[in-house]
Scaffold this motif. Structure first.
Motif, PDB file in Angstrom:
ATOM      1  N   THR A  56      -4.546  -3.010  -3.016  1.00 59.15           N
ATOM      2  CA  THR A  56      -3.436  -2.058  -2.972  1.00 59.15           C
ATOM      3  C   THR A  56      -3.026  -1.902  -1.519  1.00 59.15           C
ATOM      4  O   THR A  56      -3.869  -1.659  -0.659  1.00 59.15           O
ATOM      5  CB  THR A  56      -3.879  -0.684  -3.529  1.00 59.15           C
ATOM      6  N   GLU A  57      -1.727  -2.065  -1.256  1.00 57.32           N
ATOM      7  CA  GLU A  57      -1.215  -1.898   0.107  1.00 57.32           C
ATOM      8  C   GLU A  57      -0.399  -0.615   0.175  1.00 57.32           C
ATOM      9  O   GLU A  57       0.555  -0.433  -0.567  1.00 57.32           O
ATOM     10  CB  GLU A  57      -0.358  -3.103   0.507  1.00 57.32           C
ATOM     11  N   ARG A  58      -0.802   0.293   1.069  1.00 57.83           N
ATOM     12  CA  ARG A  58      -0.158   1.605   1.211  1.00 57.83           C
ATOM     13  C   ARG A  58       0.382   1.777   2.632  1.00 57.83           C
ATOM     14  O   ARG A  58      -0.328   1.563   3.603  1.00 57.83           O
ATOM     15  CB  ARG A  58      -1.161   2.713   0.909  1.00 57.83           C
ATOM     16  N   ILE A  59       1.657   2.196   2.719  1.00 61.47           N
ATOM     17  CA  ILE A  59       2.259   2.511   4.017  1.00 61.47           C
ATOM     18  C   ILE A  59       1.646   3.813   4.518  1.00 61.47           C
ATOM     19  O   ILE A  59       1.686   4.835   3.834  1.00 61.47           O
ATOM     20  CB  ILE A  59       3.787   2.644   3.909  1.00 61.47           C
ATOM     21  N   GLU A  60       1.073   3.768   5.716  1.00 63.02           N
ATOM     22  CA  GLU A  60       0.445   4.949   6.313  1.00 63.02           C
ATOM     23  C   GLU A  60       1.347   5.626   7.341  1.00 63.02           C
ATOM     24  O   GLU A  60       1.279   6.835   7.521  1.00 63.02           O
ATOM     25  CB  GLU A  60      -0.879   4.559   7.005  1.00 63.02           C
ATOM     26  N   ASN A  61       2.176   4.816   8.030  1.00 64.30           N
ATOM     27  CA  ASN A  61       2.994   5.372   9.106  1.00 64.30           C
ATOM     28  C   ASN A  61       4.142   4.420   9.411  1.00 64.30           C
ATOM     29  O   ASN A  61       4.053   3.216   9.151  1.00 64.30           O
ATOM     30  CB  ASN A  61       2.134   5.590  10.365  1.00 64.30           C
ATOM     31  N   LEU A  62       5.204   4.984   9.974  1.00 59.26           N
ATOM     32  CA  LEU A  62       6.332   4.194  10.446  1.00 59.26           C
ATOM     33  C   LEU A  62       6.538   4.495  11.926  1.00 59.26           C
ATOM     34  O   LEU A  62       6.420   5.644  12.351  1.00 59.26           O
ATOM     35  CB  LEU A  62       7.616   4.544   9.680  1.00 59.26           C
ATOM     36  N   ALA A  63       6.831   3.458  12.695  1.00 51.88           N
ATOM     37  CA  ALA A  63       7.201   3.608  14.112  1.00 51.88           C
ATOM     38  C   ALA A  63       8.649   3.118  14.215  1.00 51.88           C
ATOM     39  O   ALA A  63       8.925   1.920  14.083  1.00 51.88           O
ATOM     40  CB  ALA A  63       6.277   2.787  15.000  1.00 51.88           C
ATOM     41  N   PHE A  64       9.568   4.053  14.421  1.00 47.96           N
ATOM     42  CA  PHE A  64      10.997   3.735  14.380  1.00 47.96           C
ATOM     43  C   PHE A  64      11.437   3.007  15.650  1.00 47.96           C
ATOM     44  O   PHE A  64      11.014   3.341  16.751  1.00 47.96           O
ATOM     45  CB  PHE A  64      11.805   5.015  14.160  1.00 47.96           C
ATOM     46  N   CYS A 105      -4.789  -1.895   3.498  1.00 46.57           N
ATOM     47  CA  CYS A 105      -5.121  -2.600   2.265  1.00 46.57           C
ATOM     48  C   CYS A 105      -6.448  -2.044   1.737  1.00 46.57           C
ATOM     49  O   CYS A 105      -7.392  -1.864   2.505  1.00 46.57           O
ATOM     50  CB  CYS A 105      -5.277  -4.096   2.526  1.00 46.57           C
ATOM     51  N   THR A 106      -6.459  -1.746   0.449  1.00 47.28           N
ATOM     52  CA  THR A 106      -7.686  -1.234  -0.182  1.00 47.28           C
ATOM     53  C   THR A 106      -8.000  -2.105  -1.384  1.00 47.28           C
ATOM     54  O   THR A 106      -7.129  -2.350  -2.231  1.00 47.28           O
ATOM     55  CB  THR A 106      -7.489   0.236  -0.637  1.00 47.28           C
ATOM     56  N   ASN A 107      -9.272  -2.566  -1.472  1.00 51.38           N
ATOM     57  CA  ASN A 107      -9.643  -3.394  -2.625  1.00 51.38           C
ATOM     58  C   ASN A 107     -10.088  -2.498  -3.780  1.00 51.38           C
ATOM     59  O   ASN A 107     -10.161  -1.275  -3.642  1.00 51.38           O
ATOM     60  CB  ASN A 107     -10.699  -4.445  -2.250  1.00 51.38           C
ATOM     61  N   ASN A 108     -10.388  -3.103  -4.922  1.00 50.18           N
ATOM     62  CA  ASN A 108     -10.768  -2.340  -6.113  1.00 50.18           C
ATOM     63  C   ASN A 108     -12.030  -1.518  -5.887  1.00 50.18           C
ATOM     64  O   ASN A 108     -12.249  -0.512  -6.553  1.00 50.18           O
ATOM     65  CB  ASN A 108     -10.951  -3.270  -7.310  1.00 50.18           C
ATOM     66  N   GLY A 109     -12.898  -1.922  -4.960  1.00 55.06           N
ATOM     67  CA  GLY A 109     -14.126  -1.194  -4.665  1.00 55.06           C
ATOM     68  C   GLY A 109     -13.901  -0.034  -3.698  1.00 55.06           C
ATOM     69  O   GLY A 109     -14.846   0.674  -3.351  1.00 55.06           O
TER      70      GLY A 109
END
Length: 183
Positions: free
Chosen positions: A134-142, A75-79
């Motif tokens: 903003t929520e960004r997917i960084e990795n998946l663990a299958f 999660c990244t804020n506006n700052g």
């Protein structure tokens, strides 16, 4: 009488051909014996499965890979400040590979199918402090994968289910962590 016998013989021959077609389609399997399993590679946001099929009939093949994965996001804020370690609900990804009939040799063909990466941005940032983040997917663990083989498209001739214990990490997935069943 003679024509009736010819018709009966033709019907019997057609039934035999149809029965043999069904038997040959039912014998599709992973090459390498009863306990064969595909190889997997975790590409971060994609899963790749590869191997070889045997027992195929005459016709184009469609291979689909469906996978379930645990999501690791940030999660990244506006700052621009990040809150790592957000773990939203598992996600499903899919991909497919078409293999034309002319690439099948003596009922055998290699395959390498890969899932499509998910959209890296999670709309509404549900796992963040608020929707301004903003929520960004960084990795998946299958955790699970299903390989479905159709020949022709629409007729399933093989399904392989694989579970990963523990969930995958980036790179080649160790065979000892994969258990598969075919049907």
């Amino acid at each position: 009488n003679h024509s009736r016998m010819l018709v009966r013989a033709a019907i019997l021959l057609l039934a035999l051909v149809l029965a043999l077609t069904v038997v040959s389609a039912a014998s599709v399997h992973l090459k390498g014996g009863k306990n064969a399993k595909p190889s997997f590679y975790d590409g971060g946001l994609v899963l790749k499965a590869s191997g070889a099929l045997a027992g195929l009939g005459n016709g184009d093949v469609l291979i689909t890979l469906d996978a379930e994965a645990n999501v690791f996001s940030t999660c990244t804020n506006n700052g621009g400040h990040q809150a790592p370690g957000q773990n939203p609900a598992p996600i499903s990804v899919t991909g497919s590979q078409a293999i034309p009939v002319d690439e099948i040799k003596n009922g055998n063909t290699p395959f390498a199918v890969e899932t499509e990466p998910p959209d890296p941005l999670i709309p509404g940032a549900p796992d963040c402090p608020n929707t301004n983040w903003t929520e960004r997917i960084e990795n998946l663990a299958f955790t699970e994968a299903w390989i479905t083989v159709e020949q022709p498209e629409g007729t399933v001739v093989l399904t392989v289910y694989c579970a990963f214990h523990p969930p995958t990490e980036d790179g080649a997935v160790p065979k000892r962590t994969v258990s598969c069943t075919s049907s």
